[in-house]
Scaffold this motif. Structure first.
Motif, PDB file in Angstrom:
ATOM      1  N   GLY A   1       0.555  -1.020   0.114  1.00 39.69           N
ATOM      2  CA  GLY A   1      -0.597  -0.253   0.183  1.00 39.69           C
ATOM      3  C   GLY A   1       0.899   1.590   0.096  1.00 39.69           C
ATOM      4  N   MET A   2       2.232   1.225  -0.877  1.00 42.09           N
ATOM      5  CA  MET A   2       3.084   2.252  -0.447  1.00 42.09           C
ATOM      6  C   MET A   2       2.985   3.043  -1.927  1.00 42.09           C
ATOM      7  SD  MET A   2       6.355   0.604   1.287  1.00 42.09           S
ATOM      8  CE  MET A   2       7.466   2.108   1.214  1.00 42.09           C
ATOM      9  N   THR A   3       1.708   3.512  -1.994  1.00 45.87           N
ATOM     10  CA  THR A   3       1.737   4.457  -3.588  1.00 45.87           C
ATOM     11  C   THR A   3       2.709   5.491  -3.764  1.00 45.87           C
ATOM     12  OG1 THR A   3      -0.278   5.810  -2.185  1.00 45.87           O
ATOM     13  CG2 THR A   3      -1.130   3.693  -2.647  1.00 45.87           C
ATOM     14  N   ASN A   4       3.567   6.023  -2.701  1.00 46.18           N
ATOM     15  CA  ASN A   4       3.816   7.387  -3.172  1.00 46.18           C
ATOM     16  C   ASN A   4       5.830   7.199  -2.753  1.00 46.18           C
ATOM     17  OD1 ASN A   4       3.575  10.186  -3.591  1.00 46.18           O
ATOM     18  ND2 ASN A   4       4.011  10.841  -1.456  1.00 46.18           N
ATOM     19  N   SER A   5       5.600   5.923  -3.911  1.00 45.39           N
ATOM     20  CA  SER A   5       7.381   4.825  -3.666  1.00 45.39           C
ATOM     21  C   SER A   5       7.698   4.965  -5.376  1.00 45.39           C
ATOM     22  CB  SER A   5       7.773   4.372  -2.545  1.00 45.39           C
ATOM     23  OG  SER A   5       7.369   4.155  -1.405  1.00 45.39           O
ATOM     24  N   PHE A   6       7.947   5.313  -5.310  1.00 44.53           N
ATOM     25  CA  PHE A   6       9.284   5.315  -6.934  1.00 44.53           C
ATOM     26  C   PHE A   6      10.859   4.662  -6.944  1.00 44.53           C
ATOM     27  CE2 PHE A   6       5.602   8.307  -6.265  1.00 44.53           C
ATOM     28  CZ  PHE A   6       4.583   7.808  -6.946  1.00 44.53           C
ATOM     29  N   ILE A   7      11.442   4.955  -7.643  1.00 42.30           N
ATOM     30  CA  ILE A   7      12.492   3.972  -8.626  1.00 42.30           C
ATOM     31  C   ILE A   7      12.557   4.757  -9.303  1.00 42.30           C
ATOM     32  CG2 ILE A   7      14.217   2.742  -9.557  1.00 42.30           C
ATOM     33  CD1 ILE A   7      13.422   0.439  -7.806  1.00 42.30           C
ATOM     34  N   ALA A   8      11.909   4.706 -10.572  1.00 40.78           N
ATOM     35  CA  ALA A   8      12.135   5.612 -11.797  1.00 40.78           C
ATOM     36  C   ALA A   8      10.488   6.560 -11.698  1.00 40.78           C
ATOM     37  CB  ALA A   8      11.484   4.856 -13.308  1.00 40.78           C
ATOM     38  N   LEU A   9      10.674   7.890 -11.317  1.00 42.80           N
ATOM     39  CA  LEU A   9      10.048   8.499 -10.770  1.00 42.80           C
ATOM     40  C   LEU A   9       9.069   9.322 -12.082  1.00 42.80           C
ATOM     41  CD1 LEU A   9       9.170  10.657  -8.359  1.00 42.80           C
ATOM     42  CD2 LEU A   9      10.869  12.874  -9.001  1.00 42.80           C
ATOM     43  N   PRO A  10       7.596   8.901 -11.769  1.00 44.03           N
ATOM     44  CA  PRO A  10       6.960   9.138 -12.611  1.00 44.03           C
ATOM     45  C   PRO A  10       6.220  11.167 -13.191  1.00 44.03           C
ATOM     46  CG  PRO A  10       5.588   7.983 -11.508  1.00 44.03           C
ATOM     47  CD  PRO A  10       6.917   8.507 -10.720  1.00 44.03           C
ATOM     48  N   ALA A  11       6.593  11.649 -14.121  1.00 44.71           N
ATOM     49  CA  ALA A  11       7.027  12.504 -14.262  1.00 44.71           C
ATOM     50  C   ALA A  11       5.159  13.477 -13.774  1.00 44.71           C
ATOM     51  CB  ALA A  11       6.532  13.459 -15.930  1.00 44.71           C
ATOM     52  N   ALA A  12       4.443  12.804 -13.259  1.00 42.59           N
ATOM     53  CA  ALA A  12       3.637  13.309 -12.906  1.00 42.59           C
ATOM     54  C   ALA A  12       3.309  13.964 -11.263  1.00 42.59           C
ATOM     55  CB  ALA A  12       2.339  12.730 -13.077  1.00 42.59           C
ATOM     56  N   LYS A  13       4.699  13.071 -10.707  1.00 42.10           N
ATOM     57  CA  LYS A  13       4.654  12.788  -9.382  1.00 42.10           C
ATOM     58  C   LYS A  13       6.496  14.593  -8.808  1.00 42.10           C
ATOM     59  CE  LYS A  13       1.697  10.024  -8.487  1.00 42.10           C
ATOM     60  NZ  LYS A  13       0.919   9.281  -7.573  1.00 42.10           N
ATOM     61  N   ALA A  14       6.820  14.507  -9.919  1.00 40.04           N
ATOM     62  CA  ALA A  14       7.760  15.607  -9.861  1.00 40.04           C
ATOM     63  C   ALA A  14       7.887  16.753  -8.748  1.00 40.04           C
ATOM     64  CB  ALA A  14       8.667  16.098 -11.397  1.00 40.04           C
ATOM     65  N   ALA A  15       6.549  16.910  -9.003  1.00 40.57           N
ATOM     66  CA  ALA A  15       6.080  18.322  -8.069  1.00 40.57           C
ATOM     67  C   ALA A  15       6.418  17.890  -6.845  1.00 40.57           C
ATOM     68  CB  ALA A  15       5.265  19.517  -8.731  1.00 40.57           C
ATOM     69  N   ARG A  16       6.070  16.757  -6.237  1.00 37.06           N
ATOM     70  CA  ARG A  16       6.201  15.777  -4.885  1.00 37.06           C
ATOM     71  C   ARG A  16       7.551  16.049  -4.746  1.00 37.06           C
ATOM     72  NH1 ARG A  16       2.074  11.426  -4.239  1.00 37.06           N
ATOM     73  NH2 ARG A  16      -0.173  13.285  -4.958  1.00 37.06           N
TER      74      ARG A  16
END
Length: 345
Positions: free
Chosen positions: A164-179
């Motif tokens: 349930g870790m919905t805000n965790s990334f290796i490849a960072l989506p462009a849509a999440k870059a502002a975070r």
């Protein structure tokens, strides 16, 4: 924050079955954007604990065994010293002396295999703990290949999503870059993650305090999980080697609880990262202990992180900062907070 000139921090606390996230300061000195529960921080080598989890999951699913040698999955290494290294050694930093960093002339998997073919141990396997991005990074590569997939994709599907870790990334989506928080070096220069061979497996995760405290809760068996993943997480708490200061699990570093601050500082000292440390094998391996302090530090050029938890006390902490600062300060802060929580609960 004042002592180390840290722009922003997010602190996750789990206690008695409830999780909290406390946010301080700014994600960027330039934009003054405040830190929130969704701000993404680099967690550096805490990534290794996730890699160990995925590997333990692969073992539970029958894709590999920690008792196997590296050449079982990477046949190009047959007949070499590294090809005879067991996967358990990579997960416990005990193969005989790998370098901390991937050599500068290794930029892809083919060059990594060539390097590993020429590697020779400095010490007998299982006699010294030598902290290494190369070892755990290669283990992540092996785990992914054994499962027939890409490491980042498997981590997202089998670990992040399952937890349930919905805000965790290796490849960072462009849509999440502002975070994504801006990181700062010890001298306050802006910087971000430097990629290279094995970066996803060794130090590549970007995540939030809210997601990280959920990972802590999963490690304390506080949330409902798929039985295979739950058992894989427990497997990462098995103790295999003892050093002077602590017990080496699958990446996690373990101390009997209660633990003195001086002991934690010893186990998390620069020497534990940069110097070979004599170890004693635990035979048979030590079953997971609930009355224990488990921890892991993580650092990149611009971020500093620390995670610790005590399952028996149902308490844990995650400290994320967008500044590279002293590990001793992280450990001291966490110890003070969890000690206070332990007295009250």
């Amino acid at each position: 924050m004042a002592k180390d000139r840290i722009p922003g921090m997010a602190v996750g606390i789990a206690v008695g079955g409830t999780a909290y996230v406390l946010n301080y300061g700014v994600a960027s000195r330039e934009t003054r954007r405040p830190v929130t529960r969704d701000t993404l921080f680099e967690i550096g080598s805490i990534t290794k604990s996730f890699t160990a989890t995925l590997t333990a999951y692969a073992q539970r699913r029958g894709y590999l065994s920690l008792s196997e040698t590296t050449s079982k999955v990477l046949p190009q290494l047959r007949g070499t010293d590294f090809g005879n290294v067991r996967l358990l050694a990579l997960a416990t930093h005990t193969p005989g002396g790998l370098p901390l960093q991937v050599p500068d002339n290794v930029g892809n998997d083919e060059q990594l295999i060539a390097y590993l073919r020429e590697w020779h141990p400095a010490d007998a396997p299982g006699t010294y703990r030598t902290y290494s991005n190369v070892g755990i990074g290669t283990l992540g590569l092996i785990a992914a290949r054994s499962m027939g997939g890409d490491f980042a994709a498997l981590m997202g599907e089998r670990v992040f999503s399952a937890l349930g870790m919905t805000n965790s990334f290796i490849a960072l989506p462009a849509a999440k870059a502002a975070r994504y928080a801006q990181g700062y070096t010890g001298r306050d220069a802006p910087t971000r993650l430097a990629t290279g061979e094995l970066w996803p497996e060794a130090y590549g995760i970007r995540t939030s305090a809210a997601d990280m405290i959920r990972f802590v809760e999963a490690n304390m068996d506080e949330i409902a999980l798929d039985p295979t993943l739950r058992q894989a997480i427990r497997d990462t708490h098995v103790g295999y080697f003892r050093t002077r200061a602590m017990t080496q699990d699958l990446i996690w570093e373990q101390y009997p609880f209660p633990v003195e601050l001086a002991t934690l500082l010893d186990g998390n000292s620069p020497a534990s990262i940069y110097d070979p440390t004599p170890v004693t094998r635990i035979a048979p391996p030590q079953a997971p202990l609930r009355n224990a302090w488990l921890n892991k530090t993580g650092s990149t050029n611009g971020f500093g992180a620390y995670v610790a938890f005590v399952p028996a006390k149902r308490m844990g902490i995650v400290i994320l900062a967008n500044k590279s600062y002293a590990i001793a300060d992280r450990v001291t802060t966490a110890h003070a907070i969890l000690t206070a929580l332990g007295v009250r609960h």
